[in-house]
Design a protein around this motif. Structure first.
Motif, mmCIF file in Angstrom:
data_model
loop_
_atom_site.group_PDB
_atom_site.id
_atom_site.type_symbol
_atom_site.label_atom_id
_atom_site.label_comp_id
_atom_site.label_asym_id
_atom_site.label_seq_id
_atom_site.Cartn_x
_atom_site.Cartn_y
_atom_site.Cartn_z
ATOM 1 N N UNK A 1 0.853 -1.045 -0.097
ATOM 2 C CA UNK A 1 -0.010 -0.009 0.029
ATOM 3 C C UNK A 1 0.940 1.188 -0.007
ATOM 4 N N UNK A 2 0.658 2.283 -0.618
ATOM 5 C CA UNK A 2 1.386 3.402 -0.734
ATOM 6 C C UNK A 2 0.488 4.619 -0.351
ATOM 7 N N UNK A 3 1.071 5.529 -0.094
ATOM 8 C CA UNK A 3 0.323 7.038 0.405
ATOM 9 C C UNK A 3 -0.949 7.303 -0.425
ATOM 10 N N UNK A 4 -0.779 7.159 -1.802
ATOM 11 C CA UNK A 4 -1.859 7.615 -2.735
ATOM 12 C C UNK A 4 -2.685 6.574 -2.923
ATOM 13 N N UNK A 5 -2.729 5.322 -2.234
ATOM 14 C CA UNK A 5 -3.895 4.452 -2.182
ATOM 15 C C UNK A 5 -5.118 5.046 -1.569
ATOM 16 N N UNK A 6 -6.276 4.863 -2.660
ATOM 17 C CA UNK A 6 -7.635 5.146 -1.753
ATOM 18 C C UNK A 6 -8.166 3.852 -1.033
ATOM 19 N N UNK A 7 -8.383 4.369 0.303
ATOM 20 C CA UNK A 7 -8.810 3.200 1.215
ATOM 21 C C UNK A 7 -10.190 3.936 1.710
ATOM 22 N N UNK A 8 -11.006 2.826 1.905
ATOM 23 C CA UNK A 8 -12.272 3.199 2.716
ATOM 24 C C UNK A 8 -12.534 2.357 3.836
ATOM 25 N N UNK A 9 -13.462 3.085 4.774
ATOM 26 C CA UNK A 9 -13.547 2.613 6.114
ATOM 27 C C UNK A 9 -15.233 2.337 6.206
ATOM 28 N N UNK A 10 -15.365 0.881 6.927
ATOM 29 C CA UNK A 10 -16.771 0.520 6.978
ATOM 30 C C UNK A 10 -16.925 0.383 8.360
ATOM 31 N N UNK A 11 -17.761 0.967 9.158
ATOM 32 C CA UNK A 11 -18.060 0.610 10.459
ATOM 33 C C UNK A 11 -19.303 0.010 10.552
ATOM 34 N N UNK A 12 -19.428 -1.073 11.438
ATOM 35 C CA UNK A 12 -20.800 -1.557 11.518
ATOM 36 C C UNK A 12 -20.998 -1.914 13.087
ATOM 37 N N UNK A 13 -22.109 -1.843 13.497
ATOM 38 C CA UNK A 13 -22.449 -1.839 15.044
ATOM 39 C C UNK A 13 -22.710 -3.274 14.778
ATOM 40 N N UNK A 14 -22.228 -4.380 15.648
ATOM 41 C CA UNK A 14 -22.473 -5.844 15.343
ATOM 42 C C UNK A 14 -23.470 -6.414 16.678
ATOM 43 N N UNK A 15 -23.315 -5.528 17.667
ATOM 44 C CA UNK A 15 -24.079 -5.852 18.892
ATOM 45 C C UNK A 15 -24.112 -4.927 19.895
#
Length: 184
Positions: free
Chosen positions: A1-15
């Protein structure tokens, strides 16, 4: 992975669990976090967050657990108001207990602003890597008592037979503000 890589974040309440504790009703919320790029998952994290009703935010009077043995490693850490403000901004944490003294004292009943538990955890992880002289491969932590702005805390590490290290942030009165474990 490099500094220019597009990264996505997914948060889920599981409990979400409602429980009754010594201090009243509390809710345990489990949040699953996944950071990924176009090829798939990069980092996964599971957070357990405790929400409780409070009659005030002062540190509760309780028996202080004294360690049974001396730590193998120690360092001191004191957060200042600039660090708390910047950490709030960096983590998008808008809770006023971390940067607004009037709010923390008058509305929440704390004696001072509260140091973020993740900030204390980052400090422990940093020192654990220094103490173990290797990058960490595993790290987990649990907040146990509030740490307040201006308090000089002691960061402690105790080596375990399996090569891991048990860690703690100890408040000036000896309480464990945060406990953690790490391994390489």
């Amino acid at each position: 992975i490099s500094i220019s890589t597009e990264v996505s974040k997914k948060q889920t309440i599981s409990k979400i669990e409602k429980k009754e504790g010594k201090s009243g009703t509390l809710y345990l919320v489990t949040v699953d976090i996944d950071l990924s790029d176009h090829q798939g998952s990069l980092i996964t994290e599971k957070q357990s967050i405790v929400y409780l009703q409070s009659a005030g935010g002062s540190r509760p009077d309780r028996d202080v657990k004294k360690p049974t043995n001396k730590p193998d490693f120690t360092a001191n850490f004191t957060a200042d108001e600039v660090l708390l403000f910047r950490f709030s901004a960096l983590t998008f944490n808008a809770h006023r207990i971390h940067y607004d003294k009037e709010y923390a004292v008058q509305e929440e009943g704390y004696p001072e602003r509260v140091v973020h538990a993740p900030l204390n955890a980052i400090m422990l992880a940093h020192y654990a890597a220094l103490w173990l002289k290797a990058p960490l491969t595993a790290f987990s932590f649990r907040a146990e008592a509030p740490v307040f702005l201006g308090e000089e805390t002691q960061l402690e590490g105790r080596k375990q037979p399996d090569g891991s290290i048990d860690l703690a942030v100890r408040t000036p009165d000896g309480q464990v503000g945060l406990s953690a474990s790490a391994s390489c």
